[in-house]
Design a protein around this motif. Structure first.
Motif, PDB file in Angstrom:
ATOM      1  N   SER A   1      44.304  46.802  44.398  1.00  0.00           N
ATOM      2  CA  SER A   1      43.604  45.912  43.465  1.00  0.00           C
ATOM      3  C   SER A   1      42.225  46.513  43.209  1.00  0.00           C
ATOM      4  N   THR A   2      41.473  45.855  42.361  1.00  0.00           N
ATOM      5  CA  THR A   2      40.070  46.264  42.242  1.00  0.00           C
ATOM      6  C   THR A   2      39.174  45.269  42.952  1.00  0.00           C
ATOM      7  N   HIS A   3      39.729  44.498  43.842  1.00  0.00           N
ATOM      8  CA  HIS A   3      38.922  43.553  44.611  1.00  0.00           C
ATOM      9  C   HIS A   3      38.029  44.326  45.578  1.00  0.00           C
ATOM     10  N   ILE A   4      36.803  44.455  45.210  1.00  0.00           N
ATOM     11  CA  ILE A   4      35.844  45.175  46.049  1.00  0.00           C
ATOM     12  C   ILE A   4      34.551  44.379  46.076  1.00  0.00           C
TER      13      ILE A   4
ATOM     14  N   GLY B   1      35.100  40.755  54.304  1.00  0.00           N
ATOM     15  CA  GLY B   1      35.739  42.032  53.974  1.00  0.00           C
ATOM     16  C   GLY B   1      35.496  43.085  55.050  1.00  0.00           C
ATOM     17  N   TRP B   2      36.431  44.036  55.133  1.00  0.00           N
ATOM     18  CA  TRP B   2      36.320  45.063  56.178  1.00  0.00           C
ATOM     19  C   TRP B   2      35.104  45.974  56.007  1.00  0.00           C
TER      20      TRP B   2
ATOM     21  N   GLU C   1      38.138  38.132  56.848  1.00  0.00           N
ATOM     22  CA  GLU C   1      38.766  37.951  55.534  1.00  0.00           C
ATOM     23  C   GLU C   1      37.734  37.529  54.498  1.00  0.00           C
TER      24      GLU C   1
ATOM     25  N   ASN D   1      44.422  48.729  49.667  1.00  0.00           N
ATOM     26  CA  ASN D   1      43.858  47.825  48.669  1.00  0.00           C
ATOM     27  C   ASN D   1      44.446  48.122  47.294  1.00  0.00           C
TER      28      ASN D   1
ATOM     29  N   THR E   1      48.953  47.641  53.656  1.00  0.00           N
ATOM     30  CA  THR E   1      47.598  47.451  54.177  1.00  0.00           C
ATOM     31  C   THR E   1      46.545  48.133  53.297  1.00  0.00           C
TER      32      THR E   1
END
Ligand code: HEM
Ligand code: SF4
Ligand code: SF4
Lengths: 357, 432
Positions: A352-355, A322-323, A319, A350, A348
């Motif tokens: 979002s723009t959480h990268i 990140g994967w 977590e 993404n 499952t």
């Protein structure tokens, strides 16, 4: 001439109290403190000041009576005649005197039972029955576990991981071995091969149809006999039809592969409990030592050990990083099969723009 | 005369290495047990062919409908004769262990003697559901083996569509996190319901598991239809001497990085001594003369993390009880599901509390028996009918602790809104 049958005594679950170490019985519900003096040893103190040391050791779980008697001999000689087993088939001896700890460790080690499995260790692998006793196994259980525990021995006896590591193995996708930080599970890749001559006599066809999670099975007449057929485009090769209908052979010595799943956690500690996720598949079912599986398991564990922070379980570590970085660091390929498409799967993705870059 | 031992080149490779070898154990048994000699032959064939060679059947003991797992060999020669005849029947007896898996050596030795006499001498301690698995008896010897085990105080466990053998953590016997008497609760729930274990007639399997605290050492949330997990309602208890000792050994860096920042609900903060909150729901731990660790017990979700890191310094509160979760199961058929909360908190101390748990357990089993489809686990039933209907069926009130968040879609008919609001107000009045 009716033979006299003995009626069973429906006694149910035996009372553990008379069997328990007397110091545990006396302080039942009154413990207030514990620590971890060294790998394989736990120290507990009760409110009134009573103390107990636990020495934990790994076993083969599938125990012959001679090995069990050996454990009993050690218990009689060094541990007041009591022992218990953990959910992961480790044996635990309790002693109320610190000076009894080292002789107990020596006796267990001399008898071939590795002392460890406490705190931040890779503990014994929860597993299933496999070729020894299951009627549907794609691979063995005890052998895979023996091969892997030989490889992970140091991690069992040293307890140097970032946090606990629980493993499981399962010899079919039903996953009787259960959720784990890392689970090693058979993954079939081809639809069942049906022996149409046998279906009518052996299988209750409507029940088999009902078992399929994707409704790929339907009744059919094959060569004039009532049988079943499988829509191979729909079939997800789960093997659910095989237990109720053995003529639907799902196991395939070549095409049944082994998959690795990571990040399951049942404890509520920190995040909520999680299920393990698929990270690798296509590994060959290669007895007696499954070297390809062992290499992949070792690689993932070594990456976790080097990279995770204290108290991060496998899932906590992933977590954080990140994967994408998990796949990068472990060197495992990311494929379209990793993207879930079962019900509820959009959760499952993404959204979002959480990268992380 | 013991039978000739078969060549087992593949299995032999599992005798080397530091971990204890089950193969070495099987071979030791084979020296004076023909069944085990032939079992090794069949196991080697499985390794060579990568195929299992057992099929099921029906074998049981008098008076019971389950608890024995029958195995007959399918490895036959050209004349349809078993290739390994002494192991052609290799049945398992699932036997319930003492809660918490405590033994004295006399008891274990007795179990060994019985199994050496009647069976193969191979015993799994324990199966994943918790059973002692006595593996390898002929059809003929299942009954006498059971009779002796039964006389020794042991009873068969569950198999098939039945109540299954249960498991509890070590808990109160040796763990300061324990919030209830796990062994007693296990026996109070399982032992009155043995009819459903011994005479399988449920839609499918049903498992209970008991963990003393949210660390859930027996994995009840993922592996049981009905999980009983210890918890507490009041403040986390503090032992200042142990807290100071911990801080002296670990320092501020570890307090912040390993404890405070890992709290999932940010219930923890570090304060300068003297500035901590005095509110009733706050636990303030003096870590040193200057530093206080403050716990907002209203925000704490009892995850156990900070208690695990600082054993003894932080302990579960005194107002203890259990949370009940229903619906955990493995893959088949809809995919794995976890147990979800159906009772956020109930006390579990007195006989009356245990009776209440027993009644609720019975209600849920009855609901399962009446409403689940064939081969459906209760988690799947809940998936199919919705949690609200399940709760109504078993007579439990709804509670916002049962959800992670309210619905995010409008696809629901709400013309009963005012009545539901009235029920909520009534429940609030009753609770007050
Ligand atoms: C048909 C052949 C099957 C065999 C031979 C088999 C065998 C076993 C055995 C020996 C255990 C350990 C039992 C114990 O401790 O007493 C077990 C546990 C388990 N089985 Fe199976 N099983 C079979 C089918 C299934 C199916 C159809 C499911 C599907 C849902 C399943 C799910 C599980 C799970 C989740 C556990 C672990 C339970 C726990 O931890 O409480 N098994 N199985
Ligand atoms: S579940 Fe909790 S009470 Fe039970 S043994 Fe684990 S930590 Fe202790
Ligand atoms: S037990 Fe409570 S306070 Fe401690 S880390 Fe977990 S949620 Fe936070």
């Amino acid at each position: 001439m009716a033979a006299a049958h003995r009626a069973p005594i429906e006694s149910g679950v035996p009372d553990p109290m008379p069997l328990m170490h007397p110091v545990m019985r006396k302080n039942y519900g009154k413990w207030v403190y514990h620590n971890h003096p060294k790998p394989g040893v736990l120290y507990h103190r009760a409110a009134g000041g009573d103390e107990i040391w636990t020495v934990k050791a790994g076993t083969q779980r599938q125990l012959d009576v001679h090995s069990i008697r050996k454990l009993c001999d050690i218990g009689d000689r060094y541990a007041d005649g009591h022992l218990r087993f953990t959910a992961r088939s480790n044996v635990e001896y309790m002693v109320a005197d610190a000076s009894k700890v080292d002789p107990l460790i020596e006796a267990l080690s001399a008898a071939g039972f590795p002392v460890g499995g406490t705190a931040n260790s890779v503990s014994m692998i929860a597993h299933t029955q496999g070729f020894l006793h299951c009627d549907i196994p794609g691979t063995d259980a005890s052998g895979v576990v023996k091969a892997l525990m030989d490889e992970l021995y140091e991690e069992f006896v040293k307890c140097e991981m970032p946090n606990r590591v629980k493993l499981s193995t399962s010899c079919c996708e039903i996953n009787c071995g259960g959720q784990a930080d890392m689970a090693i599970i058979m993954q079939h890749t081809k639809p069942p091969k049906i022996n149409h001559d046998l279906v009518a006599n052996i299988c209750e066809r409507p029940a088999v149809v009902a078992r399929c999670p994707v409704a790929a099975i339907r009744p059919a007449l094959v060569n004039g006999k009532p049988s079943l057929e499988v829509d191979e485009k729909k079939c997800v090769c789960c093997g659910a039809c095989y237990p109720p209908c053995p003529p639907m052979q799902i196991n395939d010595p070549e095409h049944s592969k082994i998959a690795i799943w990571v990040g399951g956690k049942n404890a509520n500690a920190r995040g909520r409990p999680t299920f393990h996720k698929l990270v690798a598949s296509g590994l060959p079912n290669n007895p007696p030592r499954w070297p390809e599986v062992a290499a992949a398991v070792r690689k993932i564990l070594a990456t976790y050990k080097a990279d995770a922070r204290p108290w991060e379980r496998m899932v906590d570590w992933i977590e954080r990083i990140g994967w994408p970085r998990f796949f990068e660091k472990t060197g495992l390929p990311f494929t379209k099969y990793h993207i879930d498409d079962w019900r509820g799967a959009r959760r499952t993705l993404n959204a979002s723009t959480h990268i992380r870059f | 005369m013991p039978k000739k031992v078969h060549e087992t080149p593949m299995l032999d490779q599992l005798e080397s290495g530091p971990w204890p070898s089950f193969v070495t154990g099987l071979k030791r048994l084979a020296q004076d047990n023909d069944m085990m000699a032939d079992l090794l032959g069949q196991l080697e064939a499985s390794y060579q062919d990568k195929k299992g060679y057992w099929k099921g059947g029906t074998i049981g003991v008098y008076g019971y409908g389950g608890g024995v797992i029958p195995r007959f060999t399918e490895l036959k020669d050209a004349n349809d004769k078993p290739r390994f005849p002494a192991a052609a029947e290799f049945h398992t007896l699932r036997v319930q262990p003492p809660a918490g898996m405590h033994y004295d050596t006399a008891t274990l030795r007795k179990l060994c003697d019985i199994w050496e006499k009647h069976g193969s001498g191979l015993i799994a301690l324990h199966g994943q559901s918790g059973d002692i698995m006595f593996q390898g008896a002929t059809s003929e010897r299942v009954q006498p083996a059971f009779d002796e085990l039964n006389e020794a105080g042991f009873d068969l466990g569950g198999a098939g569509p039945a109540l299954r053998t249960s498991m509890s953590c070590v808990g109160a016997a040796r763990c300061e996190m324990s919030c209830f008497d796990e062994a007693r609760a296990l026996r109070a729930v399982i032992n009155p319901n043995l009819d459903d274990m011994h005479r399988p007639a449920l839609p499918y399997k049903f498992k209970f598991k008991f963990s003393g605290c949210p660390n859930d050492c027996v994995n009840s949330i993922q592996r049981s239809d009905f999980a009983v997990i210890g918890t507490w309602r009041d403040n986390i208890r503090i032992d200042e001497a142990l807290a100071r000792a911990w801080f002296a050994g670990h320092g501020m860096e570890q307090l912040v990085n390993d404890v405070v920042t890992r709290c999932p609900t940010k219930a923890l903060s570090v304060k300068r001594a003297g500035t901590e909150s005095k509110a009733a729901h706050v636990s303030a731990v003096r870590m040193s003369d200057d530093q206080v660790l403050e716990i907002d017990n209203h925000d704490c979700v009892r995850c156990m993390h900070c208690l695990n890191v600082m054993p003894g310094a932080l302990l579960p509160g005194k107002d203890r009880g259990v949370t009940l979760l229903v619906g955990g199961k493995s893959v088949l058929k809809i995919g794995s599901t976890m147990g979800t909360v159906v009772v956020p908190f109930m006390k579990l101390e007195t006989d009356a509390d245990l009776e209440r748990l027993g009644e609720l357990a019975r209600n849920v089993i009855d609901f399962f028996a009446d409403n689940a489809l064939e081969h459906e686990r209760i988690g799947e039933t809940i998936d199919r009918i919705g949690l609200a209907n399940f709760l109504e069926g078993v007579g439990l009130p709804i509670d916002p602790n049962m959800i992670v968040e309210p619905r995010a879609n409008p696809y629901v008919r709400t013309d009963g809104w005012d009545e539901e609001v009235a029920k909520w107000e009534e429940r609030k009045r009753d609770a007050a």
